[in-house]
Design a protein around this motif. Structure first.
Motif, short mmCIF file in Angstrom:
data_model
loop_
_atom_site.label_atom_id
_atom_site.label_comp_id
_atom_site.label_asym_id
_atom_site.label_seq_id
_atom_site.Cartn_x
_atom_site.Cartn_y
_atom_site.Cartn_z
N ARG A 37 -9.79 -0.29 -3.19
CA ARG A 37 -8.52 -0.98 -3.00
C ARG A 37 -7.63 -0.07 -2.17
NH1 ARG A 37 -4.68 -4.71 -4.88
NH2 ARG A 37 -2.68 -3.83 -5.52
N PHE A 38 -6.82 -0.68 -1.31
CA PHE A 38 -5.96 0.10 -0.41
C PHE A 38 -4.52 -0.40 -0.57
CE2 PHE A 38 -6.25 2.48 3.82
CZ PHE A 38 -4.90 2.81 3.83
N CYS A 39 -3.61 0.48 -0.97
CA CYS A 39 -2.18 0.15 -1.04
C CYS A 39 -1.47 0.84 0.12
CB CYS A 39 -1.59 0.64 -2.36
SG CYS A 39 -2.26 -0.19 -3.80
N TYR A 40 -0.82 0.05 0.95
CA TYR A 40 -0.21 0.58 2.18
C TYR A 40 1.27 0.19 2.19
CZ TYR A 40 0.37 1.02 7.34
OH TYR A 40 0.78 1.34 8.60
N GLY A 41 2.13 1.22 2.16
CA GLY A 41 3.56 0.97 2.15
C GLY A 41 4.21 1.43 3.45
N ALA A 42 5.19 0.67 3.91
CA ALA A 42 5.94 1.04 5.12
C ALA A 42 7.37 0.54 4.96
CB ALA A 42 5.30 0.45 6.37
N ARG A 43 8.21 1.01 5.88
CA ARG A 43 9.62 0.64 5.82
C ARG A 43 9.82 -0.86 6.04
NH1 ARG A 43 13.51 4.88 8.44
NH2 ARG A 43 12.00 5.99 7.20
N SER A 44 9.09 -1.41 6.99
CA SER A 44 9.24 -2.83 7.32
C SER A 44 7.90 -3.37 7.83
CB SER A 44 10.32 -3.03 8.39
OG SER A 44 10.02 -2.23 9.52
N THR A 45 7.81 -4.68 7.88
CA THR A 45 6.54 -5.30 8.28
C THR A 45 6.11 -4.85 9.67
OG1 THR A 45 7.18 -7.20 6.95
CG2 THR A 45 5.36 -7.53 8.49
N ASP A 46 7.09 -4.72 10.59
CA ASP A 46 6.70 -4.34 11.95
C ASP A 46 6.33 -2.87 12.08
OD1 ASP A 46 9.21 -3.25 11.72
OD2 ASP A 46 9.98 -4.03 13.62
N GLU A 47 6.44 -2.11 10.98
CA GLU A 47 6.00 -0.70 11.00
C GLU A 47 4.64 -0.51 10.32
OE1 GLU A 47 6.94 1.83 12.58
OE2 GLU A 47 8.93 1.27 13.32
N LEU A 48 3.95 -1.61 10.02
CA LEU A 48 2.62 -1.51 9.41
C LEU A 48 1.56 -1.31 10.50
CD1 LEU A 48 3.02 -4.34 6.75
CD2 LEU A 48 2.60 -1.93 6.22
N ALA A 49 1.49 -0.08 11.01
CA ALA A 49 0.51 0.21 12.07
C ALA A 49 -0.91 0.01 11.54
CB ALA A 49 0.69 1.66 12.54
N TYR A 50 -1.77 -0.51 12.39
CA TYR A 50 -3.20 -0.71 12.09
C TYR A 50 -3.42 -1.76 10.99
CZ TYR A 50 -3.89 3.46 14.91
OH TYR A 50 -3.89 4.36 15.94
N ARG A 51 -2.45 -2.60 10.75
CA ARG A 51 -2.62 -3.63 9.73
C ARG A 51 -3.84 -4.51 10.04
NH1 ARG A 51 1.99 -8.08 8.03
NH2 ARG A 51 0.65 -9.36 6.71
N ASP A 52 -3.99 -4.91 11.32
CA ASP A 52 -5.11 -5.80 11.67
C ASP A 52 -6.45 -5.11 11.45
OD1 ASP A 52 -4.46 -4.00 13.67
OD2 ASP A 52 -5.02 -5.33 15.33
N VAL A 53 -6.53 -3.82 11.77
CA VAL A 53 -7.78 -3.07 11.58
C VAL A 53 -8.14 -3.03 10.10
CG1 VAL A 53 -8.83 -0.79 11.83
CG2 VAL A 53 -7.34 -1.68 13.63
N LEU A 54 -7.14 -2.78 9.28
CA LEU A 54 -7.39 -2.68 7.84
C LEU A 54 -7.73 -4.03 7.23
CD1 LEU A 54 -4.52 -0.18 7.00
CD2 LEU A 54 -6.98 0.29 6.96
N GLU A 55 -7.05 -5.07 7.69
CA GLU A 55 -7.38 -6.41 7.17
C GLU A 55 -8.80 -6.78 7.53
OE1 GLU A 55 -2.97 -8.50 6.93
OE2 GLU A 55 -4.13 -8.68 8.79
#
Ligand code: FES
Length: 348
Positions: free
Chosen positions: A163-181
């Motif tokens: 399981r991977f929990c990824y936190g960021a300041r805002s949605t547009d700061e979620l770098a590599y979100r597509d790679v992880l998904e």
């Protein structure tokens, strides 16, 4: 071994440390750039002559930056994603209030030249657990991407969970979100501060098996909170493995004074400079390797503190940090002033 947790450092052994650990520096070229978020830029770096070296999940690369004519600094950046034969990839968050390294990197364009090391790994992933929790905060995502990709393949061949929990300041700061998904699908959980979402460490730990391993990279306060939750849950300390980035402390970065009686020196460490860089510039020999607060080679004995040490490393134990008898010069800082001993001893 100093840290009771398996921080990246604790897995490292050094046989015969010298003032600088040997690095195979080489010339390289920035061959591609990509803006991943408003503050995170990815760099493709192609070495001139030596082939791209093998890299395991959690590896990092050192980059020598010519900040000014008389100011060369070294930064460590995690290698991002799957290795390829042609180039290395790193991602750099622009820190306008930082020491200047990220601003310098953001000024680079394709074709610009760099000096880089070969990859090193103080944050290795082991494949001997049945349950993995990866936790990233902000730019702490970078070492965990290749871990997530490797574990996604691993769980297909085993009964392990991830399981991977990824936190960021805002949605547009979620770098590599597509790679992880793409790698993890529903095993990825996203948390953003602008949506008032926070990772609940107690709940995340409670759902893990007894032999689970946790890998975390994020700012120091995040690691502190996770460590406290892990301890409170009575989990084996060796199964909590983490790394941080050296510019994230408990207090704002500021200048401070350092005194070295053995060298009859008093220095002012500017906010834009690390203690290690200031000592090197003054000609004080200091052991170092990772420059990320992981290996512990740069730890120096503290004689006195006038103020407070902002420990930003993951090498010293919690007990050592409270005692403040040592400081990792590469990342940790001081509010006020500090008097240090060094390894230097005059020969008779
Ligand atoms: S050089 Fe590795 S902890 Fe400072």
């Amino acid at each position: 071994m100093s840290n009771s947790f398996v921080a990246a450092s604790a897995l490292t052994r050094f046989g015969n440390p010298r003032m600088r650990m040997p690095q195979h520096w080489q010339n390289a070229t920035v061959t591609a750039l990509a803006d991943l978020t408003p503050t995170v830029r990815e760099f493709c770096i192609t070495p001139d002559t030596l082939a791209v070296q093998p890299q395991t999940p959690g590896s990092h690369l050192q980059v020598r930056l010519q900040i000014a004519d008389d100011d060369t600094q070294t930064r460590s950046y995690s290698l991002v994603g799957e290795p390829n034969a042609a180039s290395y990839r790193i991602a750099v968050k622009r820190m306008d209030a930082g020491r200047g390294g990220s601003r310098h990197m953001w000024q680079l364009t394709t074709g610009d030249r760099l000096i880089i090391s070969e990859p090193n790994n103080y944050f290795p992933l082991s494949f001997d657990s049945d349950d993995y929790l990866l936790i990233a905060g902000g730019i702490g995502i970078t070492p965990l991407i290749s871990m997530a990709q490797a574990l996604a393949r691993h769980v297909e061949r085993s009964h392990a969970r991830v399981r991977f929990c990824y936190g960021a300041r805002s949605t547009d700061e979620l770098a590599y979100r597509d790679v992880l998904e793409a790698a993890l699908g529903e095993r990825l959980a996203l948390f953003t501060r602008d949506a008032n979402q926070q990772i609940n460490f107690d709940a995340e730990i409670a759902r893990l098996s007894a032999t689970a391993q946790v890998y975390c990279c994020g700012p120091v306060p995040m690691l502190d909170a996770l460590t406290a939750a892990w301890r409170a849950a009575g989990r084996p300390l060796q199964n909590l493995r983490f790394e941080t980035f050296g510019n994230s402390g408990h207090v704002e970065t500021q200048s401070f004074t350092v005194r070295l009686p053995r060298h009859q020196l008093e220095l002012r460490v500017a906010a834009a400079c690390s203690l290690l860089d200031a000592l090197e510039t003054a000609g004080v020999p200091v052991l170092y390797d990772c420059r990320r607060g992981e290996c512990g080679l740069c730890a120096m004995d503290v004689i006195a503190v006038e103020g407070e040490i902002d420990h930003r490393d993951v090498f010293l134990s919690a007990h050592e940090k409270v005692a403040s008898t040592r400081i990792c010069a590469c990342v940790s800082r001081v509010v006020g002033g500090i008097t240090l001993d060094s390894a230097y001893r005059a020969t008779a």
